[in-house]
Design an enzyme around this catalytic site. Structure first.
Site, PDB file in Angstrom:
ATOM      1  N   LYS A  30     -26.371  20.785  59.675  1.00 26.89           N
ATOM      2  CA  LYS A  30     -26.671  19.354  59.585  1.00 26.89           C
ATOM      3  C   LYS A  30     -27.920  19.188  58.736  1.00 26.89           C
ATOM      4  O   LYS A  30     -28.784  20.073  58.719  1.00 26.89           O
ATOM      5  CB  LYS A  30     -26.936  18.795  60.984  1.00 26.89           C
ATOM      6  CG  LYS A  30     -26.878  17.302  61.065  1.00 26.89           C
ATOM      7  CD  LYS A  30     -25.460  16.797  61.231  1.00 26.89           C
ATOM      8  CE  LYS A  30     -25.425  15.365  61.654  1.00 26.89           C
ATOM      9  NZ  LYS A  30     -24.123  14.987  62.168  1.00 26.89           N
TER      10      LYS A  30
HETATM   11  P1  NAD Z   1     -23.139   4.638  59.767  1.00 29.71           P
HETATM   12  O1  NAD Z   1     -24.411   4.733  59.034  1.00 29.71           O
HETATM   13  O2  NAD Z   1     -21.885   4.406  59.015  1.00 29.71           O
HETATM   14  O3  NAD Z   1     -23.254   3.512  60.902  1.00 29.71           O
HETATM   15  C1  NAD Z   1     -24.293   3.453  61.842  1.00 29.71           C
HETATM   16  C2  NAD Z   1     -24.171   2.171  62.632  1.00 29.71           C
HETATM   17  O4  NAD Z   1     -25.174   2.172  63.653  1.00 29.71           O
HETATM   18  C3  NAD Z   1     -24.401   0.908  61.813  1.00 29.71           C
HETATM   19  O5  NAD Z   1     -23.521  -0.094  62.245  1.00 29.71           O
HETATM   20  C4  NAD Z   1     -25.830   0.522  62.149  1.00 29.71           C
HETATM   21  O6  NAD Z   1     -26.036  -0.869  62.050  1.00 29.71           O
HETATM   22  C5  NAD Z   1     -25.900   0.955  63.609  1.00 29.71           C
HETATM   23  N1  NAD Z   1     -27.266   1.231  64.057  1.00 29.71           N
HETATM   24  C6  NAD Z   1     -28.242   1.877  63.402  1.00 29.71           C
HETATM   25  N2  NAD Z   1     -29.370   1.897  64.130  1.00 29.71           N
HETATM   26  C7  NAD Z   1     -29.082   1.267  65.298  1.00 29.71           C
HETATM   27  C8  NAD Z   1     -29.836   0.961  66.458  1.00 29.71           C
HETATM   28  N3  NAD Z   1     -31.105   1.319  66.575  1.00 29.71           N
HETATM   29  N4  NAD Z   1     -29.214   0.279  67.460  1.00 29.71           N
HETATM   30  C9  NAD Z   1     -27.923  -0.081  67.348  1.00 29.71           C
HETATM   31  N5  NAD Z   1     -27.160   0.174  66.265  1.00 29.71           N
HETATM   32  C10 NAD Z   1     -27.737   0.836  65.252  1.00 29.71           C
HETATM   33  O7  NAD Z   1     -23.032   5.993  60.625  1.00 29.71           O
HETATM   34  P2  NAD Z   1     -21.716   6.662  61.217  1.00 29.71           P
HETATM   35  O8  NAD Z   1     -21.215   7.645  60.231  1.00 29.71           O
HETATM   36  O9  NAD Z   1     -20.815   5.626  61.766  1.00 29.71           O
HETATM   37  O10 NAD Z   1     -22.353   7.521  62.411  1.00 29.71           O
HETATM   38  C11 NAD Z   1     -22.643   6.945  63.670  1.00 29.71           C
HETATM   39  C12 NAD Z   1     -22.860   8.072  64.692  1.00 29.71           C
HETATM   40  O11 NAD Z   1     -21.682   8.872  64.764  1.00 29.71           O
HETATM   41  C13 NAD Z   1     -24.001   9.038  64.349  1.00 29.71           C
HETATM   42  O12 NAD Z   1     -24.538   9.513  65.566  1.00 29.71           O
HETATM   43  C14 NAD Z   1     -23.275  10.163  63.644  1.00 29.71           C
HETATM   44  O13 NAD Z   1     -23.995  11.369  63.679  1.00 29.71           O
HETATM   45  C15 NAD Z   1     -22.012  10.223  64.471  1.00 29.71           C
HETATM   46  N6  NAD Z   1     -20.861  10.863  63.818  1.00 29.71           N
HETATM   47  C16 NAD Z   1     -20.432  10.434  62.605  1.00 29.71           C
HETATM   48  C17 NAD Z   1     -19.316  11.047  62.034  1.00 29.71           C
HETATM   49  C18 NAD Z   1     -18.717  10.596  60.726  1.00 29.71           C
HETATM   50  O14 NAD Z   1     -17.653  11.110  60.361  1.00 29.71           O
HETATM   51  N7  NAD Z   1     -19.311   9.653  60.016  1.00 29.71           N
HETATM   52  C19 NAD Z   1     -18.683  12.115  62.704  1.00 29.71           C
HETATM   53  C20 NAD Z   1     -19.151  12.508  63.972  1.00 29.71           C
HETATM   54  C21 NAD Z   1     -20.240  11.862  64.517  1.00 29.71           C
END
Ligand code: NAD
Length: 449
Positions: free
Chosen positions: A112
């Protein structure tokens, strides 16, 4: 960040190690890292005082590669842009990535990384400058590559940024007369070696995880279970997009700008609202749907409903949130959304926790399919096989199979192990399941060394 995420995951590994009766060397192995890269990168960005000039900025950049039980295995994991990125945060996520790989059966280790800056505060041109510099330095340090460490989208990164990374990687390789397979990066646009279905894979995987638990645990839920959702980025948006198909009704959403609750709003209207909003936020939607505003995670997660899905950042489920938790099922879309102190509180309340290392493994699974395709283990030829015609259905059925098989195994394992007189949690069972799967390979490696 309120707590030490690395300490949290190490303590979970130790606990799982004790219950699973793994030897000390194995716990130490999994608690440490193969490689950590951390640098302060000085880069010239547009001067806010005079857009025609540049101003040097220092950005912390980190990448952590966890462990590979076999030396021929590579690592892979997300790349994020967020001001809170730290080495220890990325260390904890790299361990989680390994556990996800091993739960699904992917022969890779976890990694990561990310850069600590706020992408909302930089122009597109500056973002490109930052990304290209990171890639050049990562190549110099031998930290990226299809047979070293593959990078994937995460918080604030997307297929476009993945394509920039891949293009720059290929350009640097070409300059050195080296091969340029498209597999240094996954989550690319489909036209450029991406895998159909990758963008929605994590959100879709959450539904498959839920389906598997509902089927195997015989959880009694209404015909159309309700869900609240935190985060409306890649994971949250796609979970919501597929909710109707999986018979789930979203009743509330919250992000860092605000949120809303309404038992019966139009999801299409919400998508339109978010897509037309420059910040892509759900804040203010309560005025459109005539619902109630939601101003904090505490408010969102206290709502009575069937399923709660944190899909934003770490540590959303604090002990305070857990005490007033309103849902029966916690489906962890984000990485590390629940603090260790919150787990026993949720357990006492009878909340079923479907843990992150299993629930959100959809993205890494499809990233692995993409890597296989782009290393030509499976052929990829955009000229012969136009991406539009390639079928996401095949990807989804493989994904569903992986969730169903491994989810069932985790549940069965959990039913055979007790801690004292109580059955263990599904979280601990998932850790033990992942650790069990690769233990024999680590053992052989240890004997060789
Ligand atoms: P992203 O950047 O696309 O979206 C993040 C979302 O969280 C946005 O809607 C943002 O407004 C919101 N956010 C940010 N800070 C916040 C806060 N303090 N309070 C409430 N909402 C908040 O990110 P993503 O890719 O959707 O990832 C989200 C989570 O899922 C992360 O923990 C990431 O590690 C995990 N994840 C992502 C993937 C992937 O394929 N993208 C895979 C596994 C896990």
């Amino acid at each position: 960040m309120a707590t030490d995420l690395l300490k949290n995951i190490r303590s979970r590994i130790e606990r799982a190690g004790g219950i699973g009766e793994f030897p000390d060397w194995y716990i130490l192995e999994l608690s440490g890292f193969k490689r950590r890269w951390s640098t302060d990168m000085v880069v010239d960005l547009t001067d806010p005082a005079d857009p025609l000039k540049t101003k040097p900025e220092s950005i912390k950049v980190v990448r952590v590669q966890h462990r590979t039980p076999d030396n021929s295995w590579i690592t892979g994991g997300g790349w994020r842009h967020h001001p809170d990125v730290t080495l220890s945060q990325m260390e904890s996520h790299a361990i989680e990535m390994s556990l996800k790989d091993w739960i699904i059966g992917i022969p890779h280790g976890g990694s990561k990384g990310g850069a600590a800056f706020d992408p909302r505060k930089v122009s597109q041109k500056d973002l490109l400058t930052i990304v290209l510099r990171i890639v050049s330095e990562a190549i110099e340090e031998n930290i990226i590559g299809p047979y070293i460490d593959r990078w994937a989208p995460d918080v604030n990164t997307n297929p476009t940024i993945m394509k920039w990374i891949q293009d720059h990687y290929a350009y640097e390789m070409r300059k050195q007369g080296r091969p340029q397979p498209a597999a240094a990066v996954t989550g690319k646009p489909v036209q450029f070696g991406g895998m159909p279905g990758r963008e929605e894979a994590t959100g879709r995987g959450l539904h498959y995880a839920l389906q598997t638990f509902r089927k195997n645990l015989d959880i009694k839920l209404p015909d159309e279970p309700t869900a609240v959702l935190q985060g409306f980025g890649n994971v949250g948006y796609n979970f919501a997009k597929l909710a109707k198909e999986f018979g789930i009704r979203i009743v509330g959403v919250q992000d860092q700008y605000g949120g809303f609750y309404h038992p019966d709003f139009s999801i299409d209207e919400l998508f339109k609202y978010v897509n037309e909003n420059p910040r892509r936020t759900v804040a203010g939607f309560h005025e459109v749907c005539k619902g109630d505003p939601i101003n904090s995670p505490e408010e969102l997660f206290a709502k009575k409903c069937d399923i709660a899905v944190p899909a934003a950042l770490e540590e959303a489920i604090t002990p305070e949130v857990a005490k007033n938790f309103g849902a029966r099922i916690l489906l962890e879309g984000a990485n590390g959304p629940t603090l260790p102190e919150s787990d026993p509180i949720l357990e006492d309340k009878g909340v079923i926790v479907i843990p992150d290392i299993y629930a959100n493994a959809g993205g890494v699974t499809v990233s692995y399919f993409e890597w296989e395709q782009d290393t030509h283990i499976r052929p990829f030829d955009p000229m012969l096989e136009p991406p539009k015609e390639r079928d996401a259905g095949l990807v989804f059925s493989a994904l569903q199979g992986a969730f169903s098989r491994n989810g069932k195994n985790i549940i069965q394992l959990r039913n055979t192990i007790k801690e004292g007189r109580k059955p263990i949690t599904y979280r601990l069972a998932s850790y033990i399941y992942a650790m069990n799967r690769v233990f024999p390979i680590f053992e052989v490696k240890r004997r060789k060394n």
